[in-house]
Design an enzyme around this catalytic site. Structure first.
Site, PDB file in Angstrom:
ATOM      1  N   GLY A  16      -2.546 -20.163   9.441  1.00 30.78           N
ATOM      2  CA  GLY A  16      -1.611 -19.502   8.536  1.00 30.78           C
ATOM      3  C   GLY A  16      -0.237 -20.110   9.045  1.00 30.78           C
ATOM      4  O   GLY A  16      -0.168 -21.120   9.775  1.00 30.78           O
ATOM      5  N   MET A  18       2.218 -18.979  10.962  1.00 31.83           N
ATOM      6  CA  MET A  18       2.374 -18.637  12.507  1.00 31.83           C
ATOM      7  C   MET A  18       1.226 -19.304  13.218  1.00 31.83           C
ATOM      8  O   MET A  18       1.621 -19.820  14.262  1.00 31.83           O
ATOM      9  CB  MET A  18       2.717 -17.294  12.669  1.00 31.83           C
ATOM     10  CG  MET A  18       3.955 -16.884  12.247  1.00 31.83           C
ATOM     11  SD  MET A  18       4.452 -15.325  13.071  1.00 31.83           S
ATOM     12  CE  MET A  18       3.177 -14.196  12.750  1.00 31.83           C
ATOM     13  N   GLY A  19       0.129 -19.060  13.150  1.00 35.01           N
ATOM     14  CA  GLY A  19      -0.774 -19.346  14.192  1.00 35.01           C
ATOM     15  C   GLY A  19      -2.119 -19.763  13.495  1.00 35.01           C
ATOM     16  O   GLY A  19      -2.445 -19.828  12.286  1.00 35.01           O
ATOM     17  N   LYS A  36      -6.094 -15.047  17.094  1.00 34.23           N
ATOM     18  CA  LYS A  36      -5.108 -15.516  16.432  1.00 34.23           C
ATOM     19  C   LYS A  36      -4.310 -16.147  17.429  1.00 34.23           C
ATOM     20  O   LYS A  36      -3.587 -15.550  18.438  1.00 34.23           O
ATOM     21  CB  LYS A  36      -4.412 -14.735  15.688  1.00 34.23           C
ATOM     22  CG  LYS A  36      -3.180 -15.036  14.686  1.00 34.23           C
ATOM     23  CD  LYS A  36      -2.597 -14.130  13.784  1.00 34.23           C
ATOM     24  CE  LYS A  36      -1.377 -14.540  13.230  1.00 34.23           C
ATOM     25  NZ  LYS A  36      -0.916 -13.374  12.365  1.00 34.23           N
ATOM     26  N   ASP A 127       3.802  -5.519   3.115  1.00 36.39           N
ATOM     27  CA  ASP A 127       3.429  -6.986   2.417  1.00 36.39           C
ATOM     28  C   ASP A 127       1.890  -6.448   1.879  1.00 36.39           C
ATOM     29  O   ASP A 127       1.159  -7.548   1.964  1.00 36.39           O
ATOM     30  CB  ASP A 127       3.458  -8.196   3.206  1.00 36.39           C
ATOM     31  CG  ASP A 127       3.253  -9.389   2.395  1.00 36.39           C
ATOM     32  OD1 ASP A 127       3.383  -9.419   1.341  1.00 36.39           O
ATOM     33  OD2 ASP A 127       2.870 -10.494   3.127  1.00 36.39           O
TER      34      ASP A 127
END
Length: 394
Positions: A16, A18-19, A36, A127
């Site tokens: 993703g 971020m991670g 994650k 979201d």
């Protein structure tokens, strides 16, 4: 690789913004989990990563991906989550186009139940979209990716200091587009957008740009679902429009929606009472295709609030756009077939959406809704038990 002397990282499930998400084994408890790990280059997102852990960690509900642990390994933050064997709702819709009305309502009821649990803990997801919902092989819907979630008492702004709005254009509540604080009703609106898409094969609004779509959320009326698909029961079509009310005060709560959509709460209006069909979704159960085979890719109350938002809303929207509002607009198509998926801040292929910079000013007239829908949230490749097939990262 052994993480924190406890979690053995077995295989990558997704990647993703971020991670990276891994399928892993908890050597202490002897169970499979999704881990994650924040990438080194994303060190500036440390606070957001911590917030994801804190918000998701508050929740314990069958319709929310569970969070087990959070820590640091060699200065890298990691989040340990429930490993979900399934695929995303985005993949389900992509494969099937539309769902039978009762099945769509039943899945939305489960999502509403998960949101109600989050709202009771003061957590606002912000979201909700098909890519952030996992479907297990037994038909359970689980909300994932709390990467931009906030506590209700801390949701003081949706516009960041740089003029960005976090979210996904196709499912963004009008009050968020206007830069107002996020409250539980924004998740209910997004839920309505998702249900609309499951029923009709397209989100409520379409446009050439994310900004054009967002402006329609602010000042355009959605076409009634049954006008796009006549077999949708009138009561269900009407209820979707209620979820999409421009005025947050006119939307039901997530708890009310869960009861109504699951058939546990039948309160037909006079118009509904005369309808030939009523929607009575089953409480749960695997999607039709899942029952046939488990070889899945893993991987109306007329919205009276328009007047309340009206010209003043458009003006506010234009002002927000002038600040350079950036909208996360991801796609909902599966990036690759997936097998058991891992969860990110939930257990679906975590989808970190990209930002789209808005033009200097918002258009004053919203384009008519397009006839087709192709918008989908960007998903990670993977073969995990959480997301796009196997990924679960947010």
């Amino acid at each position: 690789m052994l993480l924190a002397d406890r979690y053995e990282l077995d295989e990558p499930l997704g990647r993703g913004a971020m991670g990276d998400v891994w399928r892993a084994t908890d050597q202490v408890l002897g169970r499979s989990v999704a881990v994650k790990v924040l990438r080194a280059e994303e060190a500036t997102d440390t606070e957001r990563f911590r917030m994801e852990a804190q918000t998701a960690g508050r929740l314990n509900h069958p319709n929310v991906v569970g969070v087990y642990d959070f820590g640091t390994h060699h200065d890298r933050l990691f989040l340990v989550m429930e490993l979900v064997d399934g695929w995303t709702l985005a993949q389900e819709r992509s494969l099937r186009g539309t769902l039978p009305p009762c099945e769509a309502a039943a899945l939305a009821a489960q999502m509403a139940a998960g949101l109600a649990a989050a709202h009771r803990q003061g957590v606002i997801h912000r979201d909700i979209k098909p890519a952030n919902v996992m479907l297990t092989t037994d038909g359970t819907a689980k909300i994932t990716d709390f990467g931009i979630a906030r506590f209700a008492d801390d949701a003081t702004s949706t516009l960041t200091a740089t003029g960005k709005i976090l979210g996904t254009a196709d499912y963004l509540a009008p009050e968020r587009a206007l830069g107002r604080p996020a409250q539980p009703a924004v998740d209910v609106y997004s839920l309505g957008c998702v249900l609309y898409e499951l029923l009709t094969g397209r989100p409520p609004f379409r446009g050439a740009t994310s900004l054009a779509v967002v402006q329609q959320h602010v000042d355009a009326e959605p076409v009634a679902p049954l006008l796009l698909r006549p077999e949708i029961p009138v009561p269900l079509s009407d209820y979707v429009l209620r979820l999409l009310a421009k005025d947050p005060a006119l939307r039901p709560t997530a708890e009310e929606a869960a009861g109504r959509l699951s058939g546990q709460e039948q309160e037909p209006s006079p118009a509904e009472a005369g309808a030939a069909t009523a929607f009575r979704p089953v409480a749960s159960g695997p999607p039709a295709r899942a029952r046939a085979s488990h070889s899945r890719p893993r991987g109306r109350g007329r919205l009276a609030a328009k007047a309340a938002v009206g010209a003043g809303a458009v003006a506010l929207f234009a002002a927000a756009a002038a600040l350079g509002a950036s909208l996360n607009s991801g796609d909902q198509q599966p990036s690759t077939p997936v097998s058991p998926t891992a969860t990110t801040a939930t257990s679906a292929p975590a989808v970190e959406t990209s930002t789209v910079t808005a033009p200097p000013a918002a258009p004053t007239t919203s384009p008519p809704p397009a006839k087709e829908d192709h918008g989908d949230g960007k998903e990670h490749k993977g073969k995990g038990k959480h997301g796009k097939g196997k990924g679960s990262d947010g």
